[in-house]
Scaffold this motif. Structure first.
Motif, mmCIF file in Angstrom:
data_model
loop_
_atom_site.group_PDB
_atom_site.id
_atom_site.type_symbol
_atom_site.label_atom_id
_atom_site.label_comp_id
_atom_site.label_asym_id
_atom_site.label_seq_id
_atom_site.Cartn_x
_atom_site.Cartn_y
_atom_site.Cartn_z
ATOM 1 N N PHE A 306 25.478 14.062 29.965
ATOM 2 C CA PHE A 306 26.795 14.113 30.643
ATOM 3 C C PHE A 306 28.042 13.165 30.274
ATOM 4 C CE2 PHE A 306 23.312 15.600 33.710
ATOM 5 C CZ PHE A 306 23.860 17.079 33.888
ATOM 6 N N ALA A 307 27.286 12.548 29.065
ATOM 7 C CA ALA A 307 28.283 11.501 28.658
ATOM 8 C C ALA A 307 29.284 12.059 27.633
ATOM 9 C CB ALA A 307 27.422 10.444 27.932
ATOM 10 N N GLY A 308 30.521 11.372 27.988
ATOM 11 C CA GLY A 308 31.502 11.856 26.876
ATOM 12 C C GLY A 308 32.441 10.712 26.432
ATOM 13 N N SER A 309 32.123 9.528 27.079
ATOM 14 C CA SER A 309 33.003 8.250 26.529
ATOM 15 C C SER A 309 31.844 7.005 26.120
ATOM 16 C CB SER A 309 33.832 7.702 27.399
ATOM 17 O OG SER A 309 33.220 7.539 28.528
ATOM 18 N N VAL A 310 32.308 6.102 25.596
ATOM 19 C CA VAL A 310 31.391 5.118 25.080
ATOM 20 C C VAL A 310 30.880 4.450 26.566
ATOM 21 C CG1 VAL A 310 31.366 2.758 24.128
ATOM 22 C CG2 VAL A 310 32.723 4.409 23.073
ATOM 23 N N GLY A 311 32.014 4.221 27.517
ATOM 24 C CA GLY A 311 31.559 3.677 28.706
ATOM 25 C C GLY A 311 30.240 4.450 29.341
ATOM 26 N N VAL A 312 30.432 5.700 29.509
ATOM 27 C CA VAL A 312 29.318 6.805 30.104
ATOM 28 C C VAL A 312 27.893 6.566 29.339
ATOM 29 C CG1 VAL A 312 28.520 8.842 30.842
ATOM 30 C CG2 VAL A 312 31.012 8.054 31.086
ATOM 31 N N PHE A 313 28.291 6.281 27.942
ATOM 32 C CA PHE A 313 27.060 6.323 27.131
ATOM 33 C C PHE A 313 26.454 4.832 27.558
ATOM 34 C CE2 PHE A 313 28.578 9.534 23.953
ATOM 35 C CZ PHE A 313 27.434 10.318 23.936
ATOM 36 N N ALA A 314 27.169 3.917 27.716
ATOM 37 C CA ALA A 314 26.701 2.678 28.037
ATOM 38 C C ALA A 314 25.963 2.633 29.484
ATOM 39 C CB ALA A 314 27.871 1.608 28.132
ATOM 40 N N LEU A 315 26.366 3.380 30.483
ATOM 41 C CA LEU A 315 25.803 3.478 31.493
ATOM 42 C C LEU A 315 24.506 4.094 31.588
ATOM 43 C CD1 LEU A 315 28.756 4.371 34.023
ATOM 44 C CD2 LEU A 315 27.865 2.327 34.060
ATOM 45 N N THR A 316 24.194 5.273 30.727
ATOM 46 C CA THR A 316 23.036 5.702 30.732
ATOM 47 C C THR A 316 21.852 4.721 30.043
ATOM 48 O OG1 THR A 316 23.509 6.652 28.429
ATOM 49 C CG2 THR A 316 24.242 7.860 30.372
ATOM 50 N N VAL A 317 22.572 3.963 28.975
ATOM 51 C CA VAL A 317 21.699 2.806 28.284
ATOM 52 C C VAL A 317 21.048 1.978 29.478
ATOM 53 C CG1 VAL A 317 21.556 1.036 26.780
ATOM 54 C CG2 VAL A 317 22.779 3.225 26.103
ATOM 55 N N CYS A 318 22.193 1.731 30.444
ATOM 56 C CA CYS A 318 21.649 0.706 31.564
ATOM 57 C C CYS A 318 20.660 1.536 32.289
ATOM 58 C CB CYS A 318 22.739 0.521 32.598
ATOM 59 S SG CYS A 318 24.068 -0.439 31.931
ATOM 60 N N VAL A 319 20.517 2.692 32.474
ATOM 61 C CA VAL A 319 19.204 3.354 33.169
ATOM 62 C C VAL A 319 18.068 3.164 32.529
ATOM 63 C CG1 VAL A 319 18.356 5.212 34.578
ATOM 64 C CG2 VAL A 319 20.913 4.740 34.499
ATOM 65 N N TRP A 320 17.774 3.567 31.364
ATOM 66 C CA TRP A 320 16.684 3.540 30.542
ATOM 67 C C TRP A 320 16.421 2.148 30.081
ATOM 68 C CZ3 TRP A 320 17.085 2.253 25.544
ATOM 69 C CH2 TRP A 320 17.916 2.476 24.749
ATOM 70 N N THR A 321 17.191 1.202 30.244
ATOM 71 C CA THR A 321 17.010 -0.184 29.847
ATOM 72 C C THR A 321 16.100 -0.817 31.087
ATOM 73 O OG1 THR A 321 18.784 -0.587 28.307
ATOM 74 C CG2 THR A 321 17.677 -2.442 29.377
ATOM 75 N N LEU A 322 16.295 -0.549 32.069
ATOM 76 C CA LEU A 322 15.741 -0.853 33.405
ATOM 77 C C LEU A 322 14.077 -0.575 33.257
ATOM 78 C CD1 LEU A 322 18.084 -0.127 36.272
ATOM 79 C CD2 LEU A 322 17.418 -2.476 35.360
ATOM 80 N N ALA A 323 14.077 0.846 32.859
ATOM 81 C CA ALA A 323 12.735 1.287 32.453
ATOM 82 C C ALA A 323 11.865 0.397 31.451
ATOM 83 C CB ALA A 323 12.677 2.607 32.060
ATOM 84 N N GLU A 324 12.720 -0.102 30.295
ATOM 85 C CA GLU A 324 12.042 -0.912 29.437
ATOM 86 C C GLU A 324 11.793 -2.247 29.959
ATOM 87 O OE1 GLU A 324 13.331 -1.232 24.940
ATOM 88 O OE2 GLU A 324 15.074 -0.450 25.797
ATOM 89 N N ILE A 325 12.326 -2.993 30.759
ATOM 90 C CA ILE A 325 12.341 -4.164 31.253
ATOM 91 C C ILE A 325 10.973 -4.082 32.094
ATOM 92 C CG2 ILE A 325 13.083 -5.770 32.897
ATOM 93 C CD1 ILE A 325 15.889 -5.068 32.024
ATOM 94 N N VAL A 326 10.501 -2.821 32.744
ATOM 95 C CA VAL A 326 9.546 -2.975 33.589
ATOM 96 C C VAL A 326 8.072 -2.467 32.765
ATOM 97 C CG1 VAL A 326 8.379 -1.963 35.534
ATOM 98 C CG2 VAL A 326 10.687 -2.489 35.968
#
Length: 460
Positions: A306-326
């Motif tokens: 559902f991403a169409g801008s750099v900002g939205v791509f960055a938000l999706t990166v935030c979600v799966w980054t939390l998965a990496e941290i754990v």
């Protein structure tokens, strides 16, 4: 939280770890500061060289195939020759092959050298993880693995933005910078890191000699191989951040600098959140942590559709980054728990191979899916894989035993603590300690307040 509280939390996060660990940590940080090939290979091949996404997927897959082969071989080397020699060979070979990759132009030559880079760069991972398990106490390992992962992403956060702009000027400069930084790592290992491989103890009278560990032993360990399989699924998802994501953003009209900015969020978040999150999860149920992180990874990438801008791509990166941290420290700690002391190299090599196989399969999968059906299908597939992995961890962790703190820990040169000498007592003190000499009870106000101590903390 107050400034004093932040300082105390930081001190407790880094205290009590041996000096050798910090040199290993520094080597990891320097290596990741120069990272370029793994992040920008797909963009280099598609945008700079003009090849298709399928060819880029093939080359990156060969890079992963090299990692599969070397992970198992390096695991054996780590147990037989030692951690330090394996690191030196791996890092020197990585520097030479990365530099060569920047100068080859023929498609077949690019593929061949990428295979060599994959072999060399993956060979150091079993040695690093085995050495870390050797020199760090069991109760500190989750914290140590988190700090190491934090170093990886601190370097990644810094290098991603800079490398994105370097790529717009010269990809060759990026290859040469990575080669130089890797050589610095080899020098650090040679000068500062002692060997940590545990020595086998001869069996005493009436004791049974420890059975040798081979790759066959690892393959017959069904519980551990289940962990390897689930690790492969998670790695398959996370790999899309470095192939599927840049290719999809490139086809959507975004530049390498745009991708560099979006993916740098991954490193920045890990740098900011890894240590405080580790303090929260260090003593929590690993089963629940692995299930939650798997679902976050799958659906984090699923949202990319559902991403169409750099900002939205960055938000999706935030979600799966939390998965990496754990996921990263929890899963690595689980691997150490299931590994015999004198087989850590082989077990870590097999675990590392799950990521290497994912690096082989993921680019083939993403290139094929994007070329044939589009990126949205790729992100939906990631959501399904994350769900399957979460269910698998939920079932597997019912059978994993609790970790014990009875295993010996290697004391690196210069870090051994002096033995504690017995305290001499007077006859009156002996009577007092045995209850023969009566003493009035202390007032409550003089008793030590133990409620403010942090469980698991160490003195600096």
């Amino acid at each position: 939280m107050s400034v004093t509280g932040v300082r105390r939390a930081l001190r407790e996060s880094v205290s009590g770890l041996p000096r050798a660990f910090w040199w290993l940590w520094a080597s990891t940080l320097v290596n990741r500061l120069g990272a370029f090939v793994a992040t920008f290979m797909a963009l280099y091949l598609t945008l700079d060289r003009g090849y298709s996404a399928s060819y880029a997927g093939l080359v990156v897959a060969l890079h992963g195939l090299g990692g599969v082969i070397s992970s198992l071989g390096a695991g054996v080397m780590t147990d037989r020759l030692g951690r330090r020699p394996t690191l030196l060979v791996a890092q020197t070979a990585t520097a030479l092959s990365v530099a060569l990759l920047g100068f080859v132009h023929d498609p077949v030559a690019i593929a061949a050298v990428a295979f060599l880079v994959g072999m060399a760069s993956s060979a150091s991972r079993p040695a690093v993880q085995a050495m870390m398990a050797d020199i760090v106490r069991p109760e500190d390992r989750i914290r140590a693995f988190s700090l190491n992962y934090w170093a990886i992403n601190l370097g990644f956060a810094i290098s991603s933005v800079g490398a994105g702009f370097i790529a717009e000027v010269s990809y060759l400069a990026g290859f040469l910078i990575e080669a130089g930084m890797t050589l610095v790592c080899a020098v650090l290992v040679f000068v500062k890191l002692p060997e940590s491989r545990p020595e086998r103890q001869a069996a005493g009278p009436g004791e049974t000699a420890e059975e040798p560990v081979s790759l066959g032993t690892v393959l017959r360990d069904g519980r551990f191989m289940s962990v390897v399989g689930l690790s492969f699924l998670i790695a398959l998802v996370f790999q899309q951040g470095y192939l599927g994501l840049p290719v999809a953003m490139g086809e959507a009209g975004f530049t390498p600098a745009d991708f560099g900015m979006a993916i740098a969020v991954n490193g920045v978040l890990i740098v900011v959140l890894q240590l405080p999150v580790t303090r929260l999860i260090e003593h929590r149920d690993p089963r629940r942590l692995l299930v939650v992180s798997s679902l976050l990874a799958g659906y984090g990438f699923g949202l990319t559709a559902f991403a169409g801008s750099v900002g939205v791509f960055a938000l999706t990166v935030c979600v799966w980054t939390l998965a990496e941290i754990v996921n990263a420290p929890t899963q690595t700690g689980l691997v150490v728990r299931l590994s015999p002391v004198h087989g850590r190299g082989r077990y870590q090599g097999m675990y590392t191979s799950s990521w290497a196989v994912a690096a082989l399969v993921a680019p083939l999968m993403s290139g094929f899916v994007i070329d044939r059906w589009g990126a949205a299908w790729l992100w939906g597939t990631c959501a399904v894989i994350g769900t399957v992995a979460g269910l698998g961890y939920g079932l597997l962790m019912r059978r994993v035993p609790e970790e014990t703190d009875t295993e010996p820990v290697k004391q690196p040169t210069g870090s051994a603590k002096p033995p504690i000498e017995p305290v001499k007592q007077s006859p009156e003190q002996v009577k007092q300690s045995t209850g023969l000499l009566k003493q009035p009870p202390e007032p409550v106000s003089q008793l030590e307040d133990t409620t403010t101590r942090v469980p698991g903390s160490s003195a600096s």
